[in-house]
Design a protein around this motif. Structure first.
Motif, PDB file in Angstrom:
ATOM      1  N   PHE A   1       0.827  -1.202   0.000  1.00 29.55           N
ATOM      2  CA  PHE A   1       0.000   0.000   0.000  1.00 29.55           C
ATOM      3  C   PHE A   1       0.863   1.255   0.000  1.00 29.55           C
ATOM      4  CE2 PHE A   1      -2.015   3.357   2.590  1.00 29.55           C
ATOM      5  CZ  PHE A   1      -3.072   3.670   1.750  1.00 29.55           C
ATOM      6  N   LEU A   2       1.894   1.276   0.851  1.00 30.20           N
ATOM      7  CA  LEU A   2       2.741   2.467   0.953  1.00 30.20           C
ATOM      8  C   LEU A   2       3.562   2.682  -0.317  1.00 30.20           C
ATOM      9  CD1 LEU A   2       3.894   2.103   4.658  1.00 30.20           C
ATOM     10  CD2 LEU A   2       2.510   3.958   3.714  1.00 30.20           C
ATOM     11  N   GLY A   3       4.011   1.585  -0.938  1.00 31.10           N
ATOM     12  CA  GLY A   3       4.772   1.721  -2.175  1.00 31.10           C
ATOM     13  C   GLY A   3       3.931   2.346  -3.279  1.00 31.10           C
ATOM     14  N   ALA A   4       2.675   1.913  -3.376  1.00 32.86           N
ATOM     15  CA  ALA A   4       1.786   2.490  -4.388  1.00 32.86           C
ATOM     16  C   ALA A   4       1.440   3.939  -4.055  1.00 32.86           C
ATOM     17  CB  ALA A   4       0.518   1.651  -4.500  1.00 32.86           C
ATOM     18  N   LEU A   5       1.266   4.225  -2.780  1.00 31.13           N
ATOM     19  CA  LEU A   5       0.974   5.595  -2.359  1.00 31.13           C
ATOM     20  C   LEU A   5       2.117   6.529  -2.731  1.00 31.13           C
ATOM     21  CD1 LEU A   5      -0.655   7.748  -0.831  1.00 31.13           C
ATOM     22  CD2 LEU A   5       0.349   6.874   1.301  1.00 31.13           C
ATOM     23  N   LEU A   6       3.337   6.084  -2.525  1.00 30.16           N
ATOM     24  CA  LEU A   6       4.494   6.913  -2.870  1.00 30.16           C
ATOM     25  C   LEU A   6       4.508   7.230  -4.355  1.00 30.16           C
ATOM     26  CD1 LEU A   6       7.152   8.253  -1.947  1.00 30.16           C
ATOM     27  CD2 LEU A   6       8.302   6.078  -2.389  1.00 30.16           C
ATOM     28  N   MET A   7       4.195   6.254  -5.181  1.00 37.45           N
ATOM     29  CA  MET A   7       4.170   6.485  -6.625  1.00 37.45           C
ATOM     30  C   MET A   7       3.102   7.508  -7.001  1.00 37.45           C
ATOM     31  SD  MET A   7       6.590   4.827  -8.018  1.00 37.45           S
ATOM     32  CE  MET A   7       6.081   5.118  -9.693  1.00 37.45           C
TER      33      MET A   7
ATOM     34  N   LEU B   1      -8.905  11.948  -1.705  1.00 33.46           N
ATOM     35  CA  LEU B   1     -10.117  11.207  -2.028  1.00 33.46           C
ATOM     36  C   LEU B   1      -9.864   9.704  -1.931  1.00 33.46           C
ATOM     37  CD1 LEU B   1     -13.016  10.954  -3.088  1.00 33.46           C
ATOM     38  CD2 LEU B   1     -12.116  11.327  -5.407  1.00 33.46           C
ATOM     39  N   MET B   2      -8.714   9.260  -2.456  1.00 37.16           N
ATOM     40  CA  MET B   2      -8.373   7.840  -2.389  1.00 37.16           C
ATOM     41  C   MET B   2      -8.208   7.382  -0.943  1.00 37.16           C
ATOM     42  SD  MET B   2      -5.625   5.688  -1.744  1.00 37.16           S
ATOM     43  CE  MET B   2      -4.155   6.677  -2.025  1.00 37.16           C
ATOM     44  N   LEU B   3      -7.497   8.170  -0.121  1.00 38.72           N
ATOM     45  CA  LEU B   3      -7.305   7.800   1.281  1.00 38.72           C
ATOM     46  C   LEU B   3      -8.635   7.756   2.033  1.00 38.72           C
ATOM     47  CD1 LEU B   3      -4.077   9.827   2.195  1.00 38.72           C
ATOM     48  CD2 LEU B   3      -4.261   7.357   1.823  1.00 38.72           C
ATOM     49  N   ASP B   4      -9.485   8.718   1.725  1.00 38.75           N
ATOM     50  CA  ASP B   4     -10.807   8.721   2.357  1.00 38.75           C
ATOM     51  C   ASP B   4     -11.556   7.431   2.029  1.00 38.75           C
ATOM     52  OD1 ASP B   4     -13.203  10.232   3.603  1.00 38.75           O
ATOM     53  OD2 ASP B   4     -13.952   9.691   1.618  1.00 38.75           O
ATOM     54  N   ARG B   5     -11.499   6.999   0.770  1.00 37.71           N
ATOM     55  CA  ARG B   5     -12.222   5.795   0.365  1.00 37.71           C
ATOM     56  C   ARG B   5     -11.647   4.534   1.015  1.00 37.71           C
ATOM     57  NH1 ARG B   5     -15.715   6.243  -4.069  1.00 37.71           N
ATOM     58  NH2 ARG B   5     -16.548   8.362  -4.052  1.00 37.71           N
TER      59      ARG B   5
ATOM     60  N   PRO C   1     -10.751   2.701  -5.898  1.00 37.27           N
ATOM     61  CA  PRO C   1      -9.994   3.854  -6.410  1.00 37.27           C
ATOM     62  C   PRO C   1      -8.487   3.685  -6.244  1.00 37.27           C
ATOM     63  CG  PRO C   1     -11.867   4.587  -5.105  1.00 37.27           C
ATOM     64  CD  PRO C   1     -11.752   3.117  -4.889  1.00 37.27           C
ATOM     65  N   PHE C   2      -8.066   3.122  -5.119  1.00 35.52           N
ATOM     66  CA  PHE C   2      -6.634   2.901  -4.890  1.00 35.52           C
ATOM     67  C   PHE C   2      -6.063   1.959  -5.943  1.00 35.52           C
ATOM     68  CE2 PHE C   2      -3.580  -0.147  -3.081  1.00 35.52           C
ATOM     69  CZ  PHE C   2      -2.499   0.694  -2.889  1.00 35.52           C
ATOM     70  N   VAL C   3      -6.752   0.882  -6.212  1.00 35.58           N
ATOM     71  CA  VAL C   3      -6.274  -0.094  -7.193  1.00 35.58           C
ATOM     72  C   VAL C   3      -6.218   0.536  -8.582  1.00 35.58           C
ATOM     73  CG1 VAL C   3      -6.819  -2.267  -8.350  1.00 35.58           C
ATOM     74  CG2 VAL C   3      -7.023  -2.095  -5.859  1.00 35.58           C
ATOM     75  N   ALA C   4      -7.226   1.310  -8.938  1.00 36.31           N
ATOM     76  CA  ALA C   4      -7.255   1.948 -10.252  1.00 36.31           C
ATOM     77  C   ALA C   4      -6.090   2.923 -10.423  1.00 36.31           C
ATOM     78  CB  ALA C   4      -8.587   2.668 -10.445  1.00 36.31           C
ATOM     79  N   LEU C   5      -5.811   3.713  -9.387  1.00 37.59           N
ATOM     80  CA  LEU C   5      -4.696   4.657  -9.456  1.00 37.59           C
ATOM     81  C   LEU C   5      -3.360   3.938  -9.542  1.00 37.59           C
ATOM     82  CD1 LEU C   5      -5.755   7.397  -6.860  1.00 37.59           C
ATOM     83  CD2 LEU C   5      -5.613   7.646  -9.339  1.00 37.59           C
ATOM     84  N   SER C   6      -3.252   2.796  -8.871  1.00 36.82           N
ATOM     85  CA  SER C   6      -1.995   2.054  -8.843  1.00 36.82           C
ATOM     86  C   SER C   6      -1.711   1.373 -10.171  1.00 36.82           C
ATOM     87  CB  SER C   6      -2.037   0.994  -7.733  1.00 36.82           C
ATOM     88  OG  SER C   6      -2.284   1.585  -6.470  1.00 36.82           O
ATOM     89  N   LEU C   7      -2.745   0.998 -10.892  1.00 37.65           N
ATOM     90  CA  LEU C   7      -2.578   0.220 -12.114  1.00 37.65           C
ATOM     91  C   LEU C   7      -1.811   0.981 -13.179  1.00 37.65           C
ATOM     92  CD1 LEU C   7      -3.246  -2.438 -13.553  1.00 37.65           C
ATOM     93  CD2 LEU C   7      -5.349  -1.364 -14.370  1.00 37.65           C
TER      94      LEU C   7
END
Length: 481
Positions: free
Chosen positions: A287-293, A306-310, A318-324
């Motif tokens: 999770f943290l690695g994707a957040l850093l990116m 918005l992603m953290l709120d979700r 939303p987190f998975v979509a942003l990470s992809l």
């Protein structure tokens, strides 16, 4: 306007065409992500440059010709990031320097071990399709060892100093006497090394997202990433709409991280492209690695609250979509083997577990990133580096240093550090942008003016005074008007 005027003045003083002294055959080609016509070829070098015998490597070389009938004799050379990114596979970056191309060729060379230059390819994630592979941490040391067993390469020969010696040989084969260097991220380290090894061959240097010799990868990434995250959270708290829409976001995120530290979570989300529901297991580190990116660009960062709120409300889609998107880009452009060949030779030997724990103390990102890198590099064949390699580069080459205010990996402090020993350097911090400042038009204009003039005298020491972070998304429809 001033930048355009300087280019026009420079165009009045034409040099001889570099193609007249060219020894490398080039043929028309197209570069990925770029509609501009290019000329491509390959240049052979010995893998072991010192021995001058044995295995040879084919380096991919591309030249995007200047638009002028009689171009300036010194091209702009793009040095890609990573380490491990292919210059020719990230050629869309050249759209940012189209104004420089009016009067100068743009040169790209896939560094040995990357792209189409005898790449050190290595699959560090699961090969199967699906979202699970996106967050697969796996056994990196074992997978790297398996790749090394498969490669023909002597990984000791893939350091930055050797790659820059390759570049100088390509320069001569292309018929150029001097170069204008443009390094991005790790490419700034490459540019600094070239400046030290071949100072007489450098007319100017642009360092965007500065990684000086004192920056060891990934030692400082937890600290620098935390700085960027703190800026984002503080800006959200100071924004009335963001704070009202996402109340107590910092505390809720800390609670989520504590939960992930206890055990990974299994979530079921729709694949962003297919809509098919998939199960994904997420660890705190993934999770943290994707957040850093997601903090690398200010535009991506505008979605992070918005992603953290979700995710704190157990909506992980939303987190998975942003990470992809970020993962796909890296897989396409990055040679993981070369990345480790550089870091295991030039970075990991210079810090200890105590250093990693000290620099990560008090950060959300923690020490695991650095410790895992040390483990992956354990037993890596030791390359020979020049004496004093990690000393600061001292140079009088005219140098424009650009830093993004919000950069999570090469923040402005690193630009300041590099500038101390660059006697003709100018460091400009661009507000409201993340990693790599050229997304700002004022930064691109500075680059045009700087390369045209050939020095930093008279350049504005600031850029984008009215710029600020893009407004935060309060819903997926966008920011509140």
């Amino acid at each position: 306007m001033l930048g355009f005027a300087m280019v026009a003045v420079a165009a009045c003083s034409q040099g001889s065409s570099p193609s007249q002294g060219r020894k490398l055959e080039l043929k028309p080609c197209r570069l990925e992500g770029l509609s501009l016509q290019a000329q491509c070829g390959t240049y052979e070098v010995f893998e072991n440059r010192e021995a001058k015998s044995g295995r040879k490597l084919s380096l991919r070389v591309a030249v995007v010709p200047a638009l002028a009938a009689q171009p300036q004799p010194d091209p702009l050379v793009y040095l890609a990031g990573g380490p491990g990114q292919s210059a020719t596979r990230t050629a869309e970056m050249l759209l940012a320097v189209e104004r420089i191309r009016r009067h100068r060729d743009i040169v790209l060379v896939d560094q040995r071990g990357t792209g189409d230059s005898s790449p050190l390819d290595c699959e560090l994630r699961q090969k199967e399709e699906g979202l699970s592979a996106l967050f697969d941490e796996g056994d990196v040391p074992r997978r790297l060892h398996a790749c090394r067993e498969r490669w023909e390469a002597d990984v000791r020969q893939y350091t930055t100093p050797i790659a820059m010696a390759d570049l100088d040989e390509v320069r001569a084969a292309l018929g150029y006497e001097k170069l204008n260097l443009w390094g991005v991220s790790y490419g700034t380290r490459a540019a600094l090394v070239y400046m030290r090894q071949f100072p007489e061959r450098v007319r100017t240097a642009i360092l965007d997202g500065v990684a000086p010799m004192g920056l060891y990868l990934p030692l400082y990434m937890p600290r620098d990433g935390q700085r960027a995250l703190e800026l984002l959270l503080s800006h959200c708290e100071q924004d009335a709409v963001c704070e009202k829409t996402f109340p107590k976001l910092r505390a809720r995120t800390e609670a989520l991280l504590a939960k992930l530290a206890e055990a990974p979570v299994r979530v079921r989300v729709p694949h962003p492209r297919t809509g098919v529901q998939e199960d994904v297991v997420l660890t705190q580190q993934a999770f943290l690695g994707a957040l850093l990116m997601q903090l690398y660009s200010a535009e991506g960062g505008s979605l992070v609250p918005l992603m953290l709120d979700r995710v704190t409300r157990e909506d992980w889609a939303p987190f998975v979509a942003l990470s992809l998107g970020g993962g796909d880009t890296l897989d396409r452009t990055m040679s993981r083997g070369l990345q480790f060949a550089v870091i295991c030779a030039e970075d990991a030997p210079f810090f200890t577990q105590e250093d990693v724990e000290r620099e990560a103390k008090g950060t959300w990102f923690g020490a695991l990133m650095g410790l895992e890198m040390m483990a992956a590099c354990e037993g890596w064949p030791r390359a020979t580096l020049p004496s004093g390699y990690r000393d600061a580069v001292v140079s009088d080459v005219p140098t424009l240093l650009l830093s993004g205010e919000l950069d999570p990996v090469t923040p402005p402090a690193w630009g300041e550090e590099a500038k101390r020993t660059l006697k003709n350097g100018l460091h400009v911090v661009v507000p409201g942008v993340g990693h790599n400042a050229l997304v700002a038009d004022c930064a691109r204009s500075l680059m045009v003016e700087f390369v045209a003039k050939g020095n930093v005298e008279g350049l504005k020491p600031s850029c984008g005074g009215s710029l600020s972070r893009p407004p935060f998304f309060t819903s997926f429809a966008g920011p509140v008007p």
